[in-house]
Structures are given as structure tokens and as C-alpha cells.
Design a protein around this motif. Structure first.
Motif, PDB file in Angstrom:
ATOM      1  N   THR A  98      -7.945   8.698  -8.335  1.00 29.39           N
ATOM      2  CA  THR A  98      -7.611  10.122  -8.462  1.00 29.39           C
ATOM      3  C   THR A  98      -7.232  10.704  -7.108  1.00 29.39           C
ATOM      4  O   THR A  98      -6.257  11.457  -6.990  1.00 29.39           O
ATOM      5  N   ARG A  99      -7.992  10.357  -6.090  1.00 32.54           N
ATOM      6  CA  ARG A  99      -7.679  10.847  -4.745  1.00 32.54           C
ATOM      7  C   ARG A  99      -6.313  10.343  -4.292  1.00 32.54           C
ATOM      8  O   ARG A  99      -5.529  11.075  -3.689  1.00 32.54           O
ATOM      9  N   ALA A 100      -6.016   9.085  -4.599  1.00 35.21           N
ATOM     10  CA  ALA A 100      -4.727   8.515  -4.221  1.00 35.21           C
ATOM     11  C   ALA A 100      -3.582   9.245  -4.920  1.00 35.21           C
ATOM     12  O   ALA A 100      -2.534   9.511  -4.316  1.00 35.21           O
ATOM     13  N   CYS A 110       0.762   6.677  -1.382  1.00 33.95           N
ATOM     14  CA  CYS A 110      -0.405   5.814  -1.259  1.00 33.95           C
ATOM     15  C   CYS A 110      -0.205   4.545  -2.078  1.00 33.95           C
ATOM     16  O   CYS A 110       0.581   4.508  -3.026  1.00 33.95           O
ATOM     17  N   VAL A 111      -0.917   3.511  -1.692  1.00 33.92           N
ATOM     18  CA  VAL A 111      -0.941   2.271  -2.458  1.00 33.92           C
ATOM     19  C   VAL A 111      -2.385   1.764  -2.489  1.00 33.92           C
ATOM     20  O   VAL A 111      -3.135   1.962  -1.530  1.00 33.92           O
ATOM     21  N   ILE A 112      -2.767   1.178  -3.600  1.00 33.48           N
ATOM     22  CA  ILE A 112      -4.102   0.596  -3.719  1.00 33.48           C
ATOM     23  C   ILE A 112      -3.970  -0.927  -3.650  1.00 33.48           C
ATOM     24  O   ILE A 112      -3.135  -1.516  -4.341  1.00 33.48           O
ATOM     25  N   ILE A 113      -4.771  -1.534  -2.800  1.00 31.29           N
ATOM     26  CA  ILE A 113      -4.760  -2.986  -2.628  1.00 31.29           C
ATOM     27  C   ILE A 113      -6.107  -3.538  -3.074  1.00 31.29           C
ATOM     28  O   ILE A 113      -7.154  -3.071  -2.612  1.00 31.29           O
ATOM     29  N   SER A 155       1.179   8.464 -10.677  1.00 29.72           N
ATOM     30  CA  SER A 155       0.477   7.180 -10.753  1.00 29.72           C
ATOM     31  C   SER A 155       0.674   6.480  -9.419  1.00 29.72           C
ATOM     32  O   SER A 155       1.668   6.712  -8.721  1.00 29.72           O
ATOM     33  N   VAL A 156      -0.253   5.644  -9.054  1.00 25.76           N
ATOM     34  CA  VAL A 156      -0.236   4.997  -7.743  1.00 25.76           C
ATOM     35  C   VAL A 156      -0.060   3.493  -7.924  1.00 25.76           C
ATOM     36  O   VAL A 156      -0.819   2.856  -8.674  1.00 25.76           O
ATOM     37  N   PRO A 157       0.927   2.897  -7.252  1.00 26.80           N
ATOM     38  CA  PRO A 157       1.140   1.451  -7.374  1.00 26.80           C
ATOM     39  C   PRO A 157      -0.062   0.673  -6.864  1.00 26.80           C
ATOM     40  O   PRO A 157      -0.696   1.050  -5.873  1.00 26.80           O
TER      41      PRO A 157
END
Length: 283
Positions: A98-100, A110-113, A155-157
Motif C-alpha cells: 500500500t505504501r509503495a 517504486c518496485v518491490i523485490i 499497482s506496483v511491479p
């Protein structure tokens, strides 16, 4: 019951060598995935799975590319998604997701890894424990994929890194949810990296022999050569301790910083053979 939870997984500071070698195709795949997810006109899968042998620079390159292109990074290891209590696997991740998403509202991206995803609860591999959190996590991740395709909300990749994805929950890998990219370090790139690792230790003449050295150990990962570099440094520390005798730790450290570390190609080859034996016995 109130469960104490960790602080944010967002990386605040990146620390990389001044000169980094990044594969052009690796960069292209990362950027295509990120741009595709942030472009409303493209139906890009939410997940990009990058897989390949361990120790070949998947994580390093991914983080460096994100840093160079000013992407905020939220970083998880696969094991962190297990959790100790029911729903732990998604509570913290959901907050960070949500923060991303909110970064977009402030004009940032932003990207999540998720590193070592093959060790996460989403794996069905023997030895990776399956709990109620495994079902919750896979359900949550699939829901994220489907929401990303069907709604106009941010949405965040997500980039998944792992040695293999063979044992990851099959429905999560379906077309439209996940794209795949296999990473194999090109020999020419490996030669560049290894030359940079050892050029300050070798004479000018010996630097030219690095190409043949890498050819000989071409099947070994980048981390193998990095560990040889560490072996050289540890050996130098041993020599320094013998020279200075008993001293305080600050004296050792200060002298090590200015110590000229040199090694012959023969000594380098001997260290490589010793390291290879250790590598083989560990596998």
C-alpha cells in the motif's frame, strides 16, 4: 494479541562500487517490466521472475538498475514471508505494498523485490514447510495480479529473484500473472568483472592472463571469484598481524587500509584451486 512487527523494508541508502558492470539485456528486461506495469495502456504481468544459478549477480544487478533509474525499492527475502503467526505472511507485505502504491500519488515510482523466492511459502519444494500462511500468501499474491489487470488503481511491479521457479505454486506462474527471464552471465561479462576484481592485486603483465584464468573456471559463479578476492585480503591481514605483532584492533585496521596488496598469478591460481575444492565439497 498485539504482535510486534518489523520496520519498513524500504531501502533508504544504496551503496555500490563506483564502476558497475550491468548487462544491457538484463537492464532492458527490468525496465520493460516496470514501464509496462506503470503504463495504463499495457497489460503487463505484475510479476517478473528472474532465475538462474546462485552467485551470478541477479540481486546486485536488479538493485543497481533500480538505483540508477531512481526507483524506490521495497526489499524482502523469501524467508521473511513465512511469519510466525497466522496472516503474518501478508500483513506486513500488504502494508508495504500500500505504501509503495502511494508513491505514485507523489510522482515517484517504486518496485518491490522478493529475493530467494524459491525459499518462500509460495514454494511447494520438499523442505520448505507448508502452512496456512502458504495458502494465504499465494492467494494474496494471485489476487494482487488479478486486481492489477482489472482496475485503474495504482499497482506496483514486483520482481521475484530465485535459483529456480519449478516448485513455485503453479497457478501463480500462469500467463498474465508472471513473466520469466533466465540469467546466465555471458563469458565476456564474467571476464570484465573478474578483471576489475583482481587488477589492483596483479602486475600489469599478469592482468593480461585473467582472460585465460576465467576460461579455466568459466563454470564457476561470480561469487566464487569474489571469495578468492576475500581470501587474498584475509591472507594480507595475516601477514600484517605477523608484522605488527600484538596490537590494538584500530592499529590493525588503519595499517590494513594503506597496505599494498600484491599477488602473483601463480598464487592466484593456487587460491582458486583451493577455493574450488571447498566449493565442490560444499555442494
Amino acid at each position: 494479541m498485539e504482535i510486534a512487527r518489523r520496520k519498513s523494508h524500504f531501502i533508504q541508502d544504496f551503496s555500490f562500487p563506483e564502476s558497475c558492470i550491468i548487462d544491457k539485456n538484463f537492464r532492458k528486461v527490468i525496465l520493460e517490466h516496470v514501464i509496462g506495469n506503470y503504463s495504463r495502456s499495457i497489460q503487463s504481468p505484475l510479476f517478473l521472475a528472474i532465475y538462474g544459478n546462485p552467485g551470478e549477480g541477479k540481486t546486485f544487478q536488479t538493485l543497481q538498475i533500480c538505483h540508477e533509474h531512481r526507483l524506490n525499492v521495497c526489499y524482502y527475502s523469501g524467508a521473511e514471508l513465512s511469519g510466525n503467526y497466522e496472516r503474518d505472511s501478508i500483513l506486513e507485505f500488504s502494508d508495504d505494498y500500500t505504501r509503495a502504491c502511494n508513491y505514485c500519488d507523489s510522482g515517484e515510482y517504486c518496485v518491490i523485490i522478493i529475493d530467494d523466492f524459491h525459499l518462500s511459502p509460495a514454494s511447494t519444494k520438499a523442505g520448505v514447510s507448508t502452512t496456512v500462511n502458504s495458502q494465504l500468501l499465494t492467494g494474496y499474491l494471485m489476487n494482487l495480479c488479478d486486481k492489477a489487470k482489472s482496475s485503474q488503481i495504482n499497482s506496483v511491479p514486483i520482481i521475484l529473484l530465485g535459483n529456480t521457479f519449478e516448485d513455485v505454486y503453479e497457478p501463480l506462474k500462469r500467463d498474465g500473472r508472471m513473466n520469466f527471464f533466465q540469467w546466465i552471465t555471458p563469458l565476456s561479462m564474467k571476464k570484465q568483472i573478474v578483471t576489475d576484481l583482481f587488477k589492483s592485486y596483479l602486475s600489469f603483465r599478469d592482468v593480461w592472463t585473467i582472460s585465460n584464468f576465467v576460461e579455466k573456471y568459466r563454470d564457476m559463479p561470480i561469487s566464487f571469484f569474489a571469495e578468492i578476492k576475500n581470501d587474498i585480503d584475509k591472507r594480507s591481514i595475516g601477514f600484517l598481524m605477523d608484522k605488527l605483532g600484538h596490537s590494538d584492533i584500530g592499529t590493525y585496521i588503519n595499517n590494513f587500509q594503506v597496505l599494498e596488496k600484491r599477488i602473483s598469478f601463480l598464487e592466484l591460481s593456487q587460491l582458486a584451486e583451493h577455493r574450488k575444492k571447498e566449493f565442490s565439497s560444499g555442494n
